[in-house]
Design a protein around this motif. Structure first.
Motif, mmCIF file in Angstrom:
data_model
loop_
_atom_site.group_PDB
_atom_site.id
_atom_site.type_symbol
_atom_site.label_atom_id
_atom_site.label_comp_id
_atom_site.label_asym_id
_atom_site.label_seq_id
_atom_site.Cartn_x
_atom_site.Cartn_y
_atom_site.Cartn_z
ATOM 1 N N GLY A 1 0.866 -1.239 0.267
ATOM 2 C CA GLY A 1 -0.185 0.106 -0.013
ATOM 3 C C GLY A 1 0.941 1.245 -0.357
ATOM 4 N N GLU A 2 0.252 2.693 0.587
ATOM 5 C CA GLU A 2 1.023 3.922 0.619
ATOM 6 C C GLU A 2 1.815 3.889 1.452
ATOM 7 N N ARG A 3 1.091 3.408 2.726
ATOM 8 C CA ARG A 3 1.839 3.417 4.521
ATOM 9 C C ARG A 3 2.754 2.003 4.547
ATOM 10 N N PRO A 4 3.521 1.132 4.035
ATOM 11 C CA PRO A 4 4.184 -0.047 4.522
ATOM 12 C C PRO A 4 4.250 0.094 5.809
ATOM 13 N N SER A 5 4.078 -0.871 6.321
ATOM 14 C CA SER A 5 3.531 -0.950 8.138
ATOM 15 C C SER A 5 5.253 -2.337 8.674
ATOM 16 N N ALA A 6 5.273 -2.191 9.595
ATOM 17 C CA ALA A 6 6.091 -3.135 9.953
ATOM 18 C C ALA A 6 6.498 -4.249 8.955
ATOM 19 N N GLY A 7 4.920 -5.311 9.171
ATOM 20 C CA GLY A 7 5.168 -6.366 8.989
ATOM 21 C C GLY A 7 5.501 -6.323 6.879
#
Length: 645
Positions: A112-118
């Motif tokens: 997505g637009e904001r990659p998460s830590a995972g």
């Protein structure tokens, strides 16, 4: 103004035409008057086809060499472009595998637009997968992904990086995203990056690298797709084609599809190439203007092409020794032609020119001309023959004039010998006693015949008379002697008809008749007979003076014959004619005078025969060539006039 200009140009043009005509006339005169010039031209004409064939063969061999080199180079370039095609297809297949890998696609979609830590952990795993793919192909230097929703750059060499400046990312990604699903070379303008911004892209746009990009979205769903960027080091591609460089002056250029330059050897300018042009052309260099052989090999699959340029002079360098050898042979042939023409001129034309000069001198009357020559061949024989001919002609001319002058001198001496005191005394004495014993009729007759004799003897200097005129003239003299000797002898004439018109030297027979009268009838106690006869026999005019006098004793006859034979040759005749009081002057001077005049005037073939029998008589026979007494009167008159002049 134009009219004046034309008027000013006309004299210059006319002078130029006149100059050309003068040169042409000068060349024509040299060619027509000098054998050496013609020989040189002929030898050069003989060499002209050989020179033309040599030059044509040289040019043709040069063309064939260029064609063969072009064919071999084209084959090598085709092989190289085929190898590059294979490598590019492997790269493209690798890029397609990466782009279509389900795990990779799902990882990107989840980011997505904001990659998460995972997601970041998944990006790490994705980088590991990309690294595994890139190590499969040694051509790859770096494999990168541009994730447009999150503006993230994943690179196998540099790791991950997120761009906070959306405008900067969108500008670059917009240029790269025009490639579609096909792997193409990234076309980013050089001025697209401000100072220092190029380094932020992890070497993706380094000048020493080439970046190829393709879209990872199988179906376009957004304006800014995710991109896969394959980075290849240009040096790696260059190492694939450098072995094709045959010399240090040859250059190789690698073009991508669309004509953009990928890499090149050296720092030479980029050659211009028309897509419609042939695969091998010759064009001048943009830098030096030197002709270059340009050979292109283009891949139909990828559109990539390789262009190799090589100076034409370098291609012809292996043939330079052959070309210079050809030029050397031509130069030596021309020099040999000139030398041979000069040798031929010196050996043939020069003696001929010398002979021509001698002929001109001889034509001008120079009988002293002699041509020097040490040759022993035919030309030497000709020159020696010319010298002999000139010498013979000089001798003949001088001998002819001297002969005629001596003949005139001999005749003058003869006339002087006839008009001597003894003859005049005897004649006058005869006239005196005739006047006493006879009456005036006889005296008048003697005087009449005597005057006719002298008048005809000095008849305007004429050299010859016809035989008939000679007999008439001789008869006056005989008649005087008959009266003098009281008719002690009589005369008989036997002149053949075919000899009457033949010409004879004057006073030639008078000494013979005088000897017959004075020595034959002087002591004769009976009437004698004098006979003068002529005939034509065996091409000779034969004249005989015969008497029936007392004859000549045998020893005396032998002496006379020996003395006459001694003076028979021309040299002794001349010696006799030139001597006034020499030892040869004796009582038979008249006979020798006849022999001398005959030899001088009628040649060596004329002769006088003397036959005598003591107490029986004497016969003198003259034999003269018939061709020398025909029409002799006109020739004698002409020559007499020439001598007198």
């Amino acid at each position: 103004m134009p009219a004046r200009c034309r008027e000013g140009r006309q004299p210059a043009n006319a002078e130029g035409v006149a100059g050309v005509k003068r040169w042409g006339q000068w060349l024509y005169d040299k060619f027509s008057r000098h054998i050496q010039v013609r020989l040189t031209c002929y030898f050069l004409l003989i060499l002209l086809p050989l020179v033309a064939v040599s030059l044509y063969a040289n040019m043709r061999s040069q063309t064939i060499l260029e064609e063969q080199i072009a064919l071999r180079t084209k084959g090598a370039l085709d092989s190289a472009i085929g190898y590059i095609d294979l490598a590019l297809r492997n790269v493209e297949e690798l890029a397609e595998l990466v782009s279509t890998d389900p795990q990779t696609v799902s990882t990107i979609e989840r980011a997505g637009e904001r990659p998460s830590a995972g997601t970041l952990l998944e990006f790490a795993q994705l980088l590991k997968t990309m690294t595994n793919f890139s190590t499969v192909n040694p051509l790859l230097t770096n494999l990168s992904m541009l994730l447009s929703p999150s503006r993230t750059l994943l690179s196998t060499n540099y790791g991950g990086k997120r761009f906070e400046d959306a405008e900067r990312y969108d500008r670059i990604a917009g240029w790269l995203g025009q490639s579609g699903n096909k792997l193409t070379v990234a076309a980013v303008p050089g001025d697209a990056f401000p100072t220092g911004e190029r380094d932020e892209w992890n070497g993706m746009f380094d000048p020493s690298y080439i970046s190829m990009v393709r879209s990872m979205d199988m179906v376009p769903r957004r304006s800014m797709p995710n991109l896969l960027v394959v980075t290849i080091k240009k040096q790696t591609l260059l190492e694939l084609i450098v072995p094709l460089v045959s010399s240090r002056d040859a250059q190789i250029y690698l073009y991508a599809a669309g004509g953009s330059l990928v890499t090149q050897t050296g720092a030479a300018g980029i050659p211009e190439w028309d897509d419609e042009a042939k695969d091998a052309i010759i064009r001048p260099s943009a830098d030096t203007g030197e002709p270059l052989l340009m050979i292109r090999a283009k891949s139909k699959a990828t559109g990539w092409s390789i262009v190799m340029t090589q100076p034409v002079s370098e291609l012809n360098r292996p043939a330079t020794p052959v070309r210079w050898s050809t030029y050397m042979i031509i130069a030596i042939s021309v020099i040999l032609a000139l030398w041979i023409s000069w040798v031929v001129y010196r050996s043939i034309s020069s003696p001929l020119e010398k002979l021509a000069y001698g002929m001109r001198q001889l034509g001008m009357g120079n009988l002293q001309i002699r041509l020097a020559s040490k040759r022993r061949d035919e030309l030497g024989y000709l020159i020696a023959s010319f010298n002999r001919t000139v010498e013979d002609q000089r001798r003949l001319i001088q001998g002819h004039y001297e002969q005629q002058l001596l003949l005139s001198k001999t005749e003058l001496k003869f006339l002087q010998s006839q008009i001597n005191p003894h003859f005049l005394y005897n004649t006058l004495d005869s006239i005196y006693w005739s006047a006493k014993e006879h009456h005036a009729e006889e005296i008048s007759e003697m005087v009449l015949h005597l005057s006719k004799f002298f008048r005809l003897s000095l008849n305007k200097g004429q050299e010859t008379f016809t035989l008939e005129e000679t007999v008439h003239h001789l008869h006056y003299y005989i008649r005087v002697q008959q009266i003098r000797f009281s008719e002690q002898f009589f005369v008989e004439y036997d002149i053949s008809d075919d000899s009457r018109d033949l010409h004879l030297l004057k006073l030639l027979l008078q000494p013979l008749v005088e000897n017959a009268i004075l020595h034959g009838f002087a002591d004769l106690d009976h009437t004698g007979m004098l006979r003068v006869a002529s005939m034509v026999r065996d091409g000779m005019l034969v004249i005989a003076v015969e008497d029936t006098g007392c004859g000549i004793p045998a020893d005396r006859l032998g002496t006379i014959r020996e003395r006459l034979a001694r003076h028979a040759c021309t040299e002794r005749v001349m010696s006799f004619a030139e001597s006034d009081n020499g030892p040869g002057r004796d009582d038979f001077f008249g006979l020798r005078n006849v022999v001398a005049r005959m030899k001088l005037y009628y040649g060596e073939s004329s002769e006088m025969l003397l036959d005598s029998v003591e107490h029986a008589g004497t016969k003198v026979t003259l034999r003269i060539p018939l061709d020398r007494v025909r029409d002799e009167g006109e020739e004698a008159d002409d020559f007499t006039s020439e001598v007198q002049s």
